[in-house]
Design a protein around this motif. Structure first.
Motif: not given
Length: 78
Positions: A20, A22-23, A38, A51-53, A60, A67-68, A71-72
């Motif tokens: 995954t 995360v960007y 990406y 996964v865009r933040i 991030i 949000k991070f 996602t984690l």
């Protein structure tokens, strides 16, 4: 410093572990730009989840900690 110089782009198709990415995206008016960048960068790695933040810069985990963390948690649960 040495770790930052390693480019594993050519190895991505051989990595079988779940991945995954995360960007961050500060330009919320044009999120498709970050998405394209990406998606292109990981196009040769099938099954990669992107996964865009939004409203976040380079760090991030500091800019959008909830949000991070979510996602984690989601990544670790799967």
């Amino acid at each position: 410093h040495e770790l930052a110089l390693i480019d594993l782009t050519g190895e991505l198709p051989r990595i079988s572990a779940p991945l995954t990415v995360v960007y961050a995206n500060l330009d919320t008016a044009r999120p498709a730009t970050a998405d394209r960048i990406y998606a292109s960068g990981y196009a040769n790695r099938r099954g990669t989840k992107l996964v865009r933040i939004d409203n976040s810069g380079h760090m991030i985990m500091y800019d959008q900690p909830a949000k991070f963390a979510g996602t984690l948690k989601s990544f670790l649960a799967n």
